[in-house]
Design a protein around this motif. Structure first.
Motif, short mmCIF file in Angstrom:
data_model
loop_
_atom_site.label_atom_id
_atom_site.label_comp_id
_atom_site.label_asym_id
_atom_site.label_seq_id
_atom_site.Cartn_x
_atom_site.Cartn_y
_atom_site.Cartn_z
N PHE A 307 0.92 -1.18 0.14
CA PHE A 307 -0.05 -0.07 -0.04
C PHE A 307 0.82 1.09 -0.03
CE2 PHE A 307 -1.81 3.42 2.56
CZ PHE A 307 -2.69 3.90 1.91
N LEU A 308 2.04 1.24 0.80
CA LEU A 308 2.61 2.46 0.86
C LEU A 308 3.39 2.84 -0.36
CD1 LEU A 308 4.23 1.97 4.39
CD2 LEU A 308 2.44 3.34 3.82
N TYR A 309 3.83 1.56 -1.24
CA TYR A 309 4.51 1.78 -2.42
C TYR A 309 3.49 2.21 -3.47
CZ TYR A 309 8.75 -0.66 -1.00
OH TYR A 309 9.89 -1.00 -0.36
N ALA A 310 2.13 1.68 -3.42
CA ALA A 310 1.08 2.12 -4.17
C ALA A 310 0.93 3.55 -4.39
CB ALA A 310 0.10 1.10 -4.11
N ILE A 311 0.59 4.05 -3.06
CA ILE A 311 0.05 5.20 -2.48
C ILE A 311 0.87 6.37 -3.12
CG2 ILE A 311 0.78 5.53 -0.17
CD1 ILE A 311 -2.55 6.63 -1.53
N ASP A 312 2.25 6.02 -2.78
CA ASP A 312 3.47 6.88 -3.28
C ASP A 312 3.07 7.18 -4.95
OD1 ASP A 312 5.85 8.49 -3.04
OD2 ASP A 312 6.57 6.59 -4.06
N ASP A 313 3.15 5.82 -5.57
CA ASP A 313 2.99 6.04 -6.93
C ASP A 313 1.81 6.70 -7.36
OD1 ASP A 313 5.04 4.52 -7.30
OD2 ASP A 313 4.33 2.75 -7.85
N PHE A 314 0.74 6.63 -6.63
CA PHE A 314 -0.60 7.25 -6.90
C PHE A 314 -0.42 8.81 -6.86
CE2 PHE A 314 -4.50 9.41 -5.84
CZ PHE A 314 -5.50 8.59 -6.53
N GLY A 315 0.39 9.34 -5.96
CA GLY A 315 0.69 10.64 -5.65
C GLY A 315 1.46 11.15 -6.88
N ARG A 316 2.44 10.37 -7.76
CA ARG A 316 3.27 10.81 -8.48
C ARG A 316 2.72 10.77 -10.09
NH1 ARG A 316 8.87 10.90 -6.52
NH2 ARG A 316 8.88 10.14 -4.52
N HIS A 317 1.76 9.78 -10.41
CA HIS A 317 1.16 9.66 -11.67
C HIS A 317 -0.17 9.91 -11.82
CE1 HIS A 317 5.20 7.63 -12.49
NE2 HIS A 317 4.99 6.84 -11.38
N LEU A 318 -0.85 10.28 -10.55
CA LEU A 318 -2.48 10.71 -10.94
C LEU A 318 -2.66 12.15 -11.00
CD1 LEU A 318 -4.53 8.54 -11.15
CD2 LEU A 318 -2.47 7.46 -10.34
N TYR A 319 -1.76 12.92 -11.54
CA TYR A 319 -1.85 14.48 -11.85
C TYR A 319 -2.76 15.11 -10.74
CZ TYR A 319 0.05 12.83 -16.37
OH TYR A 319 0.79 12.50 -17.21
N GLY A 320 -2.54 14.97 -9.47
CA GLY A 320 -2.95 15.89 -8.44
C GLY A 320 -4.17 15.28 -7.87
N LEU A 321 -4.56 14.08 -8.36
CA LEU A 321 -5.81 13.48 -7.78
C LEU A 321 -5.66 13.21 -6.50
CD1 LEU A 321 -8.42 12.90 -9.52
CD2 LEU A 321 -7.80 10.55 -9.44
N SER A 322 -6.43 13.62 -5.33
CA SER A 322 -6.13 13.34 -4.11
C SER A 322 -7.50 12.62 -3.49
CB SER A 322 -5.78 14.83 -3.11
OG SER A 322 -5.91 14.69 -2.00
N PRO A 323 -7.40 11.68 -2.70
CA PRO A 323 -8.35 10.96 -2.01
C PRO A 323 -8.66 11.52 -0.66
CG PRO A 323 -6.35 9.91 -1.72
CD PRO A 323 -5.90 10.75 -2.63
N LYS A 324 -9.92 11.65 -0.37
CA LYS A 324 -10.49 12.13 0.84
C LYS A 324 -10.52 10.98 1.92
CE LYS A 324 -14.53 14.56 2.87
NZ LYS A 324 -15.98 14.90 2.81
N ASN A 325 -10.74 9.79 1.51
CA ASN A 325 -10.80 8.52 2.41
C ASN A 325 -9.95 7.40 1.77
OD1 ASN A 325 -13.03 9.91 4.00
ND2 ASN A 325 -14.07 9.45 2.50
N VAL A 326 -9.21 6.66 2.64
CA VAL A 326 -8.65 5.48 2.26
C VAL A 326 -9.22 4.35 3.23
CG1 VAL A 326 -6.46 4.03 2.26
CG2 VAL A 326 -6.57 6.62 1.35
N CYS A 327 -9.80 3.27 2.51
CA CYS A 327 -10.45 2.07 3.13
C CYS A 327 -9.36 0.82 3.05
CB CYS A 327 -11.60 1.76 2.70
SG CYS A 327 -13.12 3.17 2.90
N LEU A 328 -9.09 0.17 4.09
CA LEU A 328 -7.89 -0.73 3.93
C LEU A 328 -8.39 -2.06 4.97
CD1 LEU A 328 -4.84 1.15 3.83
CD2 LEU A 328 -5.77 0.34 1.96
#
Length: 503
Positions: A307-328
């Motif tokens: 998850f930590l690796y994925a959320i880091d990639d999410f911030g780098r490649h999703l062009y500013g898309l920011s989540p409000k909630n994260v369910c795990l």
């Protein structure tokens, strides 16, 4: 060499499909153009033009110009949409050599006017290999590797959650979070280009169509086992005969050198392959689930790190898309994950894992209630006794010595001293038990119900789109085909939304 002049624009493609398609449907029913009406509508909603500013960097500035690049990508997507619906089944070779040349309808849907314009099979593999950023010298199926690299299953050491214990002991979740906060890349991420392609072709158009709620985005993350069809034992050199005296110890070829043995906690069995970790979202009004990021990781790496690796990639490649909630789920229940999400102003909805303490230094006989308060061995709540700034921890004392209770049968065994037993609980551990949204609230229950979006997308990727049955090997090809499948899932969602709105 890439020439933009040779790129088939989306307007050119739409004109081609509409003119030829109308002619084929009207003049000769045997062409069966209307048989692929659903796929036609999906491909007409797929605009490949955003790639014009991105993919030229993956081609040399000299040499023969690359042709039919848009047609190749469109053909691959159409092939995935028609998995097991044509004589090709899931064989790319049969699709390129037999099915496409024999169907003028499919040829037109790809973007060509006749079979003579169809790109050859080698061009497909050349296109697929261009977007893998790892060095081919390092990642080569032709390299010789030692015998026994992956042939032996590791010791079956399972945690209380049924997951295989991570063997990457040198890197902890705390180390990964520290690198993320420091702005340092936490992984090599050779699939970064594929993630960008997926974002440009699938995620951003779905955002523009309103299929993804960017203001109240809820992410769910989960990993699933993907079996590789490669042999864990490798194969000998063709020149190494069975009579070779060094045969048992000589190096071998491995068609999937990144695959490894892992434990599938769902099916309770070993598998040889990779872990596919995805971040997904759900549109409740349309009842659709969409993947936002897909990443292949080691078979033994724990989901808490994935998850930590994925959320880091999410911030780098999703062009500013920011989540409000994260369910795990409970496999992600660790303090560094809470601290990272808190720092990013994201609501963490993570199921409590009973085996994880709120402090790594807490003694084994100290338990915690649902609110995160430490309980002594006798089951009494320990008394809060301030904060220790040096240890960065909350201090708790024995309730008997503090005068909160009159009698304790474990007093002598617990601590015979006058001060009583003392326990230090790491600060921020209360983030687990006291998240921003109270765990007992209806709001928490409603948002957390979206966590199953990842499980539904997993099912679509593995079963509906046959990733588990594709005879592919290598992390690079797994990543590429999963990217294509993700695009098709978004096209399915757009098709469903268009017909719901029309109705």
């Amino acid at each position: 060499m890439f020439k933009p002049d040779l790129w088939q624009s989306h307007n050119e493609y739409r004109t081609l499909v509409n003119t030829y398609g109308r002619r084929l449907s009207r003049n000769n029913p045997r062409y069966s153009f209307d048989l692929y009406d659903r796929e036609r509508q999906k491909l007409l909603n797929l605009n490949l033009d955003p790639l014009l500013d991105y993919i030229p960097g993956f081609y040399s500035e000299t040499g023969r110009p690359a042709q039919n690049q848009a047609q190749i990508l469109r053909s691959l997507i159409l092939f995935v949409l028609l998995f097991n619906k044509t004589p090709a089944k899931t064989s790319l070779t049969a699709w390129v050599k037999d099915v496409l040349p024999g169907s003028i309808s499919l040829t037109v849907l790809v973007g060509c006017t006749c079979a003579g314009e169809l790109p050859p099979l080698g061009s497909y593999y050349d296109f697929m290999n261009r977007f893998w950023l790892a060095s081919r010298n390092h990642y080569s199926r032709h390299s010789l590797l030692p015998k026994g690299r992956n042939s032996k299953k590791p010791d079956k050491t399972l945690g209380d959650d049924g997951k295989l214990e991570d063997d990457e002991t040198a890197v902890t979740c705390k180390d990964i979070v520290s690198d993320i906060i420091g702005g340092r890349p936490v992984s090599d991420n050779p699939e970064a280009a594929l993630q960008t392609l997926f974002t440009l072709l699938a995620v951003l158009p779905s955002v523009q169509l309103g299929l993804i709620d960017t203001k109240n985005l809820t992410l769910s993350g989960d990993g699933t086992a993907v079996v590789s069809h490669a042999s864990p034992y490798g194969r000998h050199l063709s020149s190494c005969s069975k009579t070779c005296p060094y045969r048992d110890g000589c190096a071998r070829h491995y068609s999937d050198p990144d695959a490894a043995w892992g434990w599938d906690s769902d099916n309770k069995t070993w598998f040889f392959g990779h872990t596919l970790y995805m971040l997904c979202s759900r549109n409740n009004s349309l009842k659709i689930e969409l993947p936002l990021l897909m990443k292949f990781t080691g078979a033994r790496r724990h989901d808490s790190k994935n998850f930590l690796y994925a959320i880091d990639d999410f911030g780098r490649h999703l062009y500013g898309l920011s989540p409000k909630n994260v369910c795990l789920d409970s496999a992600h229940d660790n303090i560094p994950a809470y601290e990272l999400l808190e720092r990013w102003d994201i609501n963490a909805l993570i199921d409590i894992n009973g085996r994880a303490k709120s402090s790594p230094n807490a003694p084994k006989d100290i338990t915690f209630d649902k609110t995160g308060h430490p309980l002594c061995p006798a089951g009494h709540k320990m008394c809060p006794w301030g904060n220790d700034p040096i240890k960065d921890a909350h201090k708790y004392r024995c309730p008997l010595k503090c005068g909160r209770i009159d009698f304790c049968p474990h007093a002598e065994q617990c601590s015979p001293g006058n001060y009583g037993r003392t326990v230090y609980i790491k600060n921020h551990g209360d983030l687990r038990f006291h998240p921003r949204i109270p765990r007992e609230s209806e709001e928490y229950r409603k948002i957390y119900s979206e966590r199953t979006a990842c499980e539904r997308v997993n099912d679509r990727v593995l079963n509906d789109y046959c990733l588990q049955h594709l005879k592919i090997r290598g992390k690079d090809h797994f990543s590429f085909w999963t990217m294509l499948i993700g695009i098709c899932i978004h096209l399915d969602a757009r098709y469903k939304a268009a017909h719901l709105y029309a109705a």
